[in-house]
Scaffold this active site. Structure first.
Site, PDB file in Angstrom:
ATOM      1  N   HIS A 172       0.840  -1.188   0.000  1.00 35.58           N
ATOM      2  CA  HIS A 172       0.000   0.000   0.000  1.00 35.58           C
ATOM      3  C   HIS A 172       0.878   1.242   0.000  1.00 35.58           C
ATOM      4  CE1 HIS A 172      -2.925   3.007   1.476  1.00 35.58           C
ATOM      5  NE2 HIS A 172      -3.801   2.249   0.876  1.00 35.58           N
ATOM      6  N   ASP A 218      -8.149  -4.500  -0.245  1.00 39.15           N
ATOM      7  CA  ASP A 218      -8.568  -5.159  -1.484  1.00 39.15           C
ATOM      8  C   ASP A 218      -8.287  -6.658  -1.458  1.00 39.15           C
ATOM      9  OD1 ASP A 218      -9.445  -2.808  -2.867  1.00 39.15           O
ATOM     10  OD2 ASP A 218      -7.345  -2.255  -3.098  1.00 39.15           O
TER      11      ASP A 218
END
Length: 448
Positions: A323, A383
């Site tokens: 991320h 996700d």
């Protein structure tokens, strides 16, 4: 076609820029600093994303992630409504828009207002969604948002009261538009039945969305999971691409519908809103090629093949791992994983969930081994689990990204209100350094 091909070749060549020039002019590519942190471009009271700390020399120190909505940690917010046995998206939306938690009476009135605003304008469904068919639900949603401008007599009114009215209307209508757009697409291009269910005012946002997609064929746990997913995706600071887009466009003093349509265009991108579907596709590939899902060595070896671009889609990416901000953990992934295990048990898919959990454990180790010990610290992001949750909920893949929009509209509207009413009121206008050589104009008759 030959002319277009040659024109495209010329266009690409004219776009080529020497990579060394980015270093020479200290360009913050992607608005990122050299340590991959975001360039500070604004201030906000809405969301705070904490993924690392810094030592006295400014060096990034990995830390477990925290996410705050209006100063309240996301984990505390979720634990609060889960402990009460109720859904939390309406409360989160109220918090993001108003800046404070609602009392019981305020939450009741806000929830009832959302329920009333779910109804679309007369003939809107037929004329804007079902007649103007499209293959992409995200594009149909963006088009519908622009269409709502024409039904709003106060579309250009920028008073705080009107901005809130528009925000509440959009938050309420997004799930309805997505459900209708999906069934319209399915009917037009997949030759399946056209199913239109009217929104139910007594249902929560999550329950109503599931009802419009599946009828009454959903369990309490399914509704709880979708509600949690909506809360987790409702806001993520002003620097994420779609929220920043909202602020950039709003700074030009355009209308709410244009700003939100722009945000939808940003979210549609595969590098932003489409990541969970890439995770699902990758997991399908892993499940087909790894024989023993419990064998750590076999799973790790296949992950290394993915990094070497020898497996899955050849990009060398383990989707859902890593991320821009989070290092040791993504709090959204932590919260979603907890409930996802319950859902996996209910759906008889615990073996798949365990494979996800094993990959979450092994992927960072494989990544560091492959990239080197000095690589950026990575963890599973939200996700990684959201696509699995949507699969368990039997939600069609075509609306994975639209669900993201259904959740994030609350954050977008909060950022728009802040940008329009409380920011410096300057149009956002960064600079680009021109590095092309200066050329003289050549008359048309003298050109080759």
């Amino acid at each position: 076609m030959a002319f277009l091909k040659e024109l495209a070749k010329s266009a690409v060549q004219s776009c080529d820029i020497d990579k060394d020039l980015y270093l020479k002019y200290n360009v913050k590519r992607g608005l990122r600093n050299a340590d991959f942190s975001g360039v500070l471009v604004g201030l906000t009271n809405i969301g705070d994303v904490v993924g690392y700390k810094r030592d006295e020399n400014g060096k990034i120190i990995p830390a477990h992630g925290e996410l705050y909505y209006r100063g309240i940690e996301l984990k505390d917010l979720c634990r609060g409504f889960q402990k009460d046995g109720r859904h939390g998206y309406e409360e989160a939306a109220y918090l993001l828009l108003s800046g404070k938690l609602p009392n019981p009476e305020q939450l009741k009135e806000f929830t009832e207002m959302l329920a009333r605003e779910r109804e679309l304008p007369e003939f809107f469904s037929k004329n804007m969604i079902l007649s103007l068919r499209g293959r992409c639900v995200m594009n149909m949603l963006a088009r519908s948002v622009l269409g709502l401008y024409t039904a709003d007599d106060e579309a250009e009114n920028y008073s705080p009261e009107n901005l809130l009215r528009q925000s509440i209307s959009l938050i309420a209508k997004f799930p309805v538009i997505v459900a209708y757009a999906y069934y319209g697409m399915r009917h037009s291009y997949q030759r399946k039945s056209l199913i239109i269910r009217h929104p139910q005012p007594e249902l929560s946002a999550a329950e109503n969305f599931l009802y419009m997609l599946k009828g009454k064929k959903y369990t309490k746990l399914e509704a709880d999971l979708l509600d949690l997913a909506l809360v987790l995706h409702a806001e993520h600071g002003g620097g994420n691409n779609s929220s920043f887009t909202t602020r950039v466009v709003s700074s030009a003093q355009t209308d709410t519908y244009s700003a939100i349509a722009a945000a939808l265009g940003s979210l549609k991108g595969g590098l932003h809103g489409g990541a969970n579907l890439k995770v699902v596709n990758m997991m399908n590939n892993i499940k087909m090629n790894v024989k023993n899902w419990e064998d750590e060595e076999e799973v790790a070896a296949y992950l290394e093949k993915i990094l070497r671009k020898e497996a899955n889609d050849g990009t060398g990416k383990i989707y859902g791992i890593g991320h821009a901000i989070y290092t040791l953990s993504d709090p959204r992934a932590v919260l979603l994983k907890e409930k996802a295990e319950e859902l996996a048990k209910e759906k008889g898919r615990l073996d798949e969930f365990k494979l996800y959990a094993l990959i979450e454990k092994l992927a960072p180790e494989v990544f560091y081994k492959f990239k080197g010990s000095n690589s950026k610290v990575v963890c599973a992001n939200v996700d990684f689990y959201s696509g699995f949750v949507y699969q368990c909920l039997e939600i069609p893949e075509e609306i994975y990204t639209p669900i993201f929009a259904v959740a994030r509209i609350a954050g977008w509207c909060a950022h728009r209100i802040e940008e329009v009413t409380c920011s410096s009121r300057r149009i956002i206008r960064p600079a680009y350094k021109a590095v092309s050589p200066k050329l003289k104009y050549v008359p048309l008759r003298n050109r080759e």
